[in-house]
Design an enzyme around this catalytic site. Structure first.
Site, short mmCIF file in Angstrom:
data_model
loop_
_atom_site.label_atom_id
_atom_site.label_comp_id
_atom_site.label_asym_id
_atom_site.label_seq_id
_atom_site.Cartn_x
_atom_site.Cartn_y
_atom_site.Cartn_z
N GLU A 73 25.63 55.14 42.12
CA GLU A 73 25.44 55.14 43.58
C GLU A 73 25.98 56.44 44.18
O GLU A 73 27.18 56.72 44.08
CB GLU A 73 26.14 53.92 44.20
CG GLU A 73 25.70 53.70 45.63
CD GLU A 73 26.19 52.38 46.22
OE1 GLU A 73 26.46 51.42 45.46
OE2 GLU A 73 26.33 52.33 47.46
N LYS A 254 31.87 44.10 48.46
CA LYS A 254 31.03 44.92 47.59
C LYS A 254 31.48 46.38 47.70
O LYS A 254 31.53 47.10 46.71
CB LYS A 254 29.55 44.76 47.98
CG LYS A 254 28.57 45.30 46.95
CD LYS A 254 28.23 46.77 47.15
CE LYS A 254 27.22 47.26 46.13
NZ LYS A 254 26.87 48.68 46.33
N ASP A 270 36.67 45.53 31.40
CA ASP A 270 35.63 44.51 31.56
C ASP A 270 35.38 44.28 33.05
O ASP A 270 36.08 43.51 33.70
CB ASP A 270 36.10 43.22 30.86
CG ASP A 270 35.03 42.14 30.87
OD1 ASP A 270 34.13 42.19 31.73
OD2 ASP A 270 35.11 41.25 30.01
N HIS A 367 25.32 58.19 54.04
CA HIS A 367 24.67 57.62 52.87
C HIS A 367 23.40 58.38 52.52
O HIS A 367 23.17 58.75 51.39
CB HIS A 367 24.27 56.17 53.19
CG HIS A 367 24.97 55.18 52.35
ND1 HIS A 367 24.34 54.46 51.39
CD2 HIS A 367 26.26 54.80 52.31
CE1 HIS A 367 25.20 53.65 50.80
NE2 HIS A 367 26.38 53.84 51.35
P1 NDP Z 1 41.26 42.58 21.78
O1 NDP Z 1 40.71 41.40 21.07
O2 NDP Z 1 40.73 43.92 21.41
O3 NDP Z 1 42.84 42.50 21.61
C1 NDP Z 1 43.67 43.51 21.95
C2 NDP Z 1 44.49 43.86 20.74
O4 NDP Z 1 45.11 45.12 20.94
C3 NDP Z 1 45.66 42.90 20.53
O5 NDP Z 1 45.26 41.77 19.82
C4 NDP Z 1 46.64 43.74 19.78
O6 NDP Z 1 46.45 43.52 18.40
C5 NDP Z 1 46.22 45.19 20.09
N1 NDP Z 1 47.30 45.92 20.76
C6 NDP Z 1 47.74 47.14 20.41
N2 NDP Z 1 48.71 47.55 21.23
C7 NDP Z 1 48.91 46.57 22.13
C8 NDP Z 1 49.79 46.42 23.24
N3 NDP Z 1 50.67 47.37 23.56
N4 NDP Z 1 49.70 45.29 23.97
C9 NDP Z 1 48.81 44.33 23.67
N5 NDP Z 1 47.96 44.41 22.62
C10 NDP Z 1 48.01 45.53 21.84
O7 NDP Z 1 41.11 42.46 23.31
P2 NDP Z 1 41.60 41.36 24.31
O8 NDP Z 1 42.19 40.16 23.69
O9 NDP Z 1 42.40 42.08 25.30
O10 NDP Z 1 40.21 40.90 24.91
C11 NDP Z 1 39.50 41.77 25.71
C12 NDP Z 1 38.06 41.79 25.30
O11 NDP Z 1 37.53 40.46 25.33
C13 NDP Z 1 37.23 42.57 26.27
O12 NDP Z 1 36.33 43.36 25.52
C14 NDP Z 1 36.46 41.50 27.04
O13 NDP Z 1 35.24 42.01 27.48
C15 NDP Z 1 36.28 40.43 26.00
N6 NDP Z 1 36.08 39.06 26.45
C16 NDP Z 1 36.18 38.65 27.75
C17 NDP Z 1 36.01 37.33 28.11
C18 NDP Z 1 36.17 36.92 29.52
O14 NDP Z 1 36.53 37.71 30.35
N7 NDP Z 1 35.92 35.66 29.87
C19 NDP Z 1 35.69 36.32 27.08
C20 NDP Z 1 35.67 36.85 25.75
C21 NDP Z 1 35.84 38.17 25.45
P3 NDP Z 1 47.67 43.28 17.39
O15 NDP Z 1 48.85 42.87 18.18
O16 NDP Z 1 47.16 42.20 16.52
O17 NDP Z 1 47.83 44.60 16.73
#
Ligand code: NDP
Length: 421
Positions: A73, A254, A270, A367
């Site tokens: 936009e 919006k 997200d 705009h």
């Molecule tokens: P991930 O599954 O990628 O998990 C993030 C991972 O990052 C953690 O499990 C952790 O792994 C690692 N990590 C590394 N450093 C850190 C830190 N400092 N703090 C926290 N975690 C860290 O992502 P999310 O669980 O955050 O989920 C987000 C994703 O899920 C987005 O892509 C979203 O679009 C999608 N999603 C959204 C939904 C919704 O909004 N309803 C539903 C389903 C999916 P470890 O500790 O194991 O190393």
């Protein structure tokens, strides 16, 4: 119908597209492939590009930021920078955020909700332990499940809400994993007295609220004090309408989300989660309202925005997308909390610029100026021709497709005549 498209080789998928769509072989041959992105989604075709720009002059909690924004936009980045500059001169935004997330286990077929609520509260510590054992690495990082709340939804249904500190991650996958364990445990423990139906994150992230404020001496919006007073009053009135009318509130919000989404996309966050949370929060009182308010107090225009911003600095696509990583370098934020505070400020800056235009000269003038380049290109101008055509287009009585075509023709005819001479 096509069966097993996802199992086809890339060349078979391209062949299928050639046979079933209007794409030509030449067009299909030109699709580039990013091998990392190819792993991120199902049925990958190619990358889709959007313009990215930088909004400047943001001062948030006394720190200066240049903010990468991805948007199609034309007016969004100009408006954000305009709002940011005014607030910067007024001392900047004050922004604070909390970043807890909530998962829920939804249960039904309950006979005595009060009794069950009491029993669930008695086993709160066990529920937290089950959740944390399902994702021990987040506990090691200093996060984890913090508390529970049981809500009676009526209709023999309850929601067991679990509040989780997901540290730097948005936490959807972390929380979904936790909720599945908690849900299975509850089903076992309370077998025969309830049915566990759903185990998932809630996107109404009202425990991940960001609050942004700014106080602007009104002479910063117009150097003439009387005009400034009038404009400030109109801005406050525009924000009031968004509190009393949902039709107005939807457009008001919006505008805020124009800025917020653009930074969310640039930082790999997200934006669908942000959108759904923002709108659900805006309707939490039972009526959909504006997320920000503006008031005039002692010749100051005071703005406040409250919005759930469940953003992350790791996880999802953030860590693997090179451009997102570069955008974090531009933004120079260190934590998800700081990112939420900057993104919230972009939302309020965007809102200020929109209301200022709306309450002042009207939104269309600015705009349409910014739309002019897109209008010329959409009507056949080459990018390198656009600058030479702009002023002519502004001078047309109306800025529309017909006017754009007329200007393109005029400039090209003049150029051809010049070449002949
Ligand atoms: P991930 O599954 O990628 O998990 C993030 C991972 O990052 C953690 O499990 C952790 O792994 C690692 N990590 C590394 N450093 C850190 C830190 N400092 N703090 C926290 N975690 C860290 O992502 P999310 O669980 O955050 O989920 C987000 C994703 O899920 C987005 O892509 C979203 O679009 C999608 N999603 C959204 C939904 C919704 O909004 N309803 C539903 C389903 C999916 P470890 O500790 O194991 O190393």
């Amino acid at each position: 119908m096509v069966d097993g498209y996802h199992k086809m080789s890339r060349s078979a998928q391209l062949e299928w597209l050639r046979d079933h769509t209007q794409l030509t072989t030449d067009e299909l041959d030109q699709f580039g492939v990013d091998y990392i992105h190819q792993q991120m989604i199902e049925n990958y075709l190619t990358d889709f590009s959007l313009p990215e720009g930088i909004a400047v002059n943001f001062k948030v909690n006394q720190k200066e930021y240049a903010v990468p924004m991805v948007t199609e936009e034309p007016s969004v980045i100009a408006a954000a920078s305009n709002g940011a500059k005014i607030v910067n001169l007024a001392g900047g935004f004050q922004s604070e955020s909390q970043l807890l997330k909530m998962g829920q286990v939804l249960v039904s077929e309950i006979v005595d909700p009060e009794q069950l609520t009491a029993e669930l509260n008695q086993v709160a510590d066990q529920i937290l332990e089950i959740a944390n054992n399902a994702h021990p690495s987040i506990v090691k990082r200093g996060g984890g499940a913090r508390s529970i709340r049981v809500r009676n939804l009526g209709h023999q249904c309850l929601s067991i809400d679990v509040f989780v500190d997901t540290q730097e991650a948005m936490g959807a996958n972390i929380i979904n994993t936790m909720m599945e364990s908690v849900g299975n445990w509850i089903q076992e423990q309370f077998s025969g007295r309830l049915e566990v139906d759903l185990k998932i994150l809630s996107n109404l992230a009202d425990c991940a609220l960001t609050t942004v404020k700014c106080d602007i001496p009104i002479q910063l919006i117009n150097s003439d004090l009387e005009r400034a007073r009038d404009l400030a009053k109109r801005i406050a009135k525009a924000s009031y309408f968004a509190q009393i009318d949902s039709y107005r509130a939807a457009t008001h919000n919006k505008g805020i989300l124009n800025g917020i989404d653009a930074v969310a996309i640039a930082t790999g966050n997200d934006w669908r989660a942000i959108q759904s949370g923002a709108h659900a929060f805006a309707a939490q009182s039972g009526m959909y309202k504006g997320l920000s308010t503006w008031k005039v107090v002692d010749d100051k225009l005071c703005g406040v925005l409250k919005i759930p911003l469940p953003v992350a600095s790791v996880g999802g696509s953030i860590t693997i997308n090179k451009q997102v990583q570069q955008n974090f370098k531009i933004l120079k934020v260190n934590t998800a909390k700081e990112l939420a505070e900057v993104i919230g400020s972009v939302g309020l800056a965007q809102n200020l610029a929109a209301l200022k235009a709306l309450a002042g000269e009207g939104i269309q003038q600015g705009h349409m100026k910014l739309q002019a380049k897109s209008l010329l290109i959409a009507n056949g101008a080459m990018p390198e021709e656009v600058d030479s055509m702009l002023s002519l287009l502004f001078n047309q009585p109306k800025m529309n497709a017909q006017a754009a075509q007329k200007v393109i023709e005029e400039v090209r005819n003049k150029r051809n005549d010049g070449n002949k001479n």
